[in-house]
Enzyme design. Structure first.
Site, PDB file in Angstrom:
ATOM      1  N   ASP A  90     -13.663   2.059  40.105  1.00  0.00           N
ATOM      2  CA  ASP A  90     -14.164   3.336  39.562  1.00  0.00           C
ATOM      3  C   ASP A  90     -13.864   3.460  38.070  1.00  0.00           C
ATOM      4  O   ASP A  90     -14.692   3.959  37.304  1.00  0.00           O
ATOM      5  CB  ASP A  90     -13.558   4.519  40.327  1.00  0.00           C
ATOM      6  N   HIS A 103     -11.302 -15.152  37.026  1.00  0.00           N
ATOM      7  CA  HIS A 103     -10.291 -15.651  37.971  1.00  0.00           C
ATOM      8  C   HIS A 103      -9.991 -17.095  37.628  1.00  0.00           C
ATOM      9  O   HIS A 103     -10.919 -17.880  37.382  1.00  0.00           O
ATOM     10  CB  HIS A 103     -10.791 -15.560  39.423  1.00  0.00           C
ATOM     11  N   LEU A 104      -8.714 -17.432  37.629  1.00  0.00           N
ATOM     12  CA  LEU A 104      -8.312 -18.802  37.327  1.00  0.00           C
ATOM     13  C   LEU A 104      -8.806 -19.755  38.414  1.00  0.00           C
ATOM     14  O   LEU A 104      -9.317 -20.832  38.131  1.00  0.00           O
ATOM     15  CB  LEU A 104      -6.781 -18.889  37.242  1.00  0.00           C
ATOM     16  N   SER A 105      -8.647 -19.330  39.663  1.00  0.00           N
ATOM     17  CA  SER A 105      -9.004 -20.200  40.795  1.00  0.00           C
ATOM     18  C   SER A 105     -10.429 -19.903  41.261  1.00  0.00           C
ATOM     19  O   SER A 105     -11.000 -18.851  40.950  1.00  0.00           O
ATOM     20  CB  SER A 105      -8.020 -19.980  41.951  1.00  0.00           C
ATOM     21  N   ARG A 110     -11.376 -20.382  48.698  1.00  0.00           N
ATOM     22  CA  ARG A 110     -10.063 -20.049  49.263  1.00  0.00           C
ATOM     23  C   ARG A 110     -10.228 -19.152  50.499  1.00  0.00           C
ATOM     24  O   ARG A 110     -11.306 -19.102  51.079  1.00  0.00           O
ATOM     25  CB  ARG A 110      -9.196 -19.414  48.162  1.00  0.00           C
TER      26      ARG A 110
HETATM   27  C1  DQA Z   1      -6.667 -14.651  41.007  1.00  0.00           C
HETATM   28  C2  DQA Z   1      -7.234 -14.786  42.428  1.00  0.00           C
HETATM   29  C3  DQA Z   1      -6.714 -13.679  43.343  1.00  0.00           C
HETATM   30  O1  DQA Z   1      -7.228 -13.843  44.645  1.00  0.00           O
HETATM   31  C4  DQA Z   1      -5.197 -13.726  43.403  1.00  0.00           C
HETATM   32  O2  DQA Z   1      -4.711 -12.654  44.186  1.00  0.00           O
HETATM   33  C5  DQA Z   1      -4.577 -13.733  42.065  1.00  0.00           C
HETATM   34  C6  DQA Z   1      -5.150 -14.600  41.028  1.00  0.00           C
HETATM   35  C7  DQA Z   1      -7.088 -15.836  40.116  1.00  0.00           C
HETATM   36  O3  DQA Z   1      -6.981 -15.689  38.889  1.00  0.00           O
HETATM   37  O4  DQA Z   1      -7.486 -16.879  40.604  1.00  0.00           O
HETATM   38  O5  DQA Z   1      -3.546 -13.116  41.826  1.00  0.00           O
HETATM   39  O6  DQA Z   1      -7.181 -13.471  40.429  1.00  0.00           O
END
Ligand code: DQA
Length: 150
Positions: A90, A103-105, A110
């Site tokens: 919001d 997001h890094l990953s 996942r």
């Molecule tokens: C994240 C992915 C999220 O699912 C996880 O809870 C994180 C890191 C990432 O940067 O990949 O804290 O945001």
């Protein structure tokens, strides 16, 4: 683009030691300096403020502080709040500047609970799976977007 705010959410202060097989070995401070180096190397001129909080309400307050501020781009990695926080969604919807979620990953590879991203619904784009380079990619994309949408 002159001013960028990067918000990192919960547990991202633990980067470097937190699940390195998923998030890598770089600390958040390393990621900040990598991003700034890449921006400089690519002659992308901007000032970047980095903000990290483990608290949902502090993140909401920080997003709200952008109302009336002259920030051009918000880059946000809401961490686990991406999957749960209607409050952050919001807040994102209430500001009209460019917003990119990072997001890094590669969360789609996942657990299933990470596939749903509420906060991404309040952003213009999502970049994920690039590790630390995702922040630079988000910021630099705005420069190229400007060139190609003239
Ligand atoms: C994240 C992915 C999220 O699912 C996880 O809870 C994180 C890191 C990432 O940067 O990949 O804290 O945001």
């Amino acid at each position: 683009m002159n001013k960028v705010l990067v918000i990192n959410g919960p547990n991202l202060n633990l980067l470097g030691t937190r699940e390195p097989e998923i998030y890598g070995k770089h600390t958040l401070a390393n990621i900040e300096s990598i991003t700034l180096k890449l921006l400089k190397k690519n002659q992308i001129l901007c000032t970047v403020e980095w903000f990290q909080s483990n608290s949902e309400s502090e993140i909401v307050d920080k997003i709200q502080s952008l109302m009336g501020d002259n920030v051009d781009l918000l880059v946000i990695n809401p961490g686990a709040y991406s999957h749960t926080s209607v409050a952050i969604l919001d807040a994102l919807k209430s500001i009209s500047i460019a917003k990119i979620e990072v997001h890094l990953s590669h969360t789609l590879k996942r657990e299933e609970f990470r596939h749903k991203k509420l906060t991404a619904l309040g952003c213009d784009a999502v970049i994920e799976g690039l590790g630390p380079v995702g922040y630079f990619t988000a910021i630099s994309s705005q420069e190229y977007k400007k060139k190609f949408t003239k």
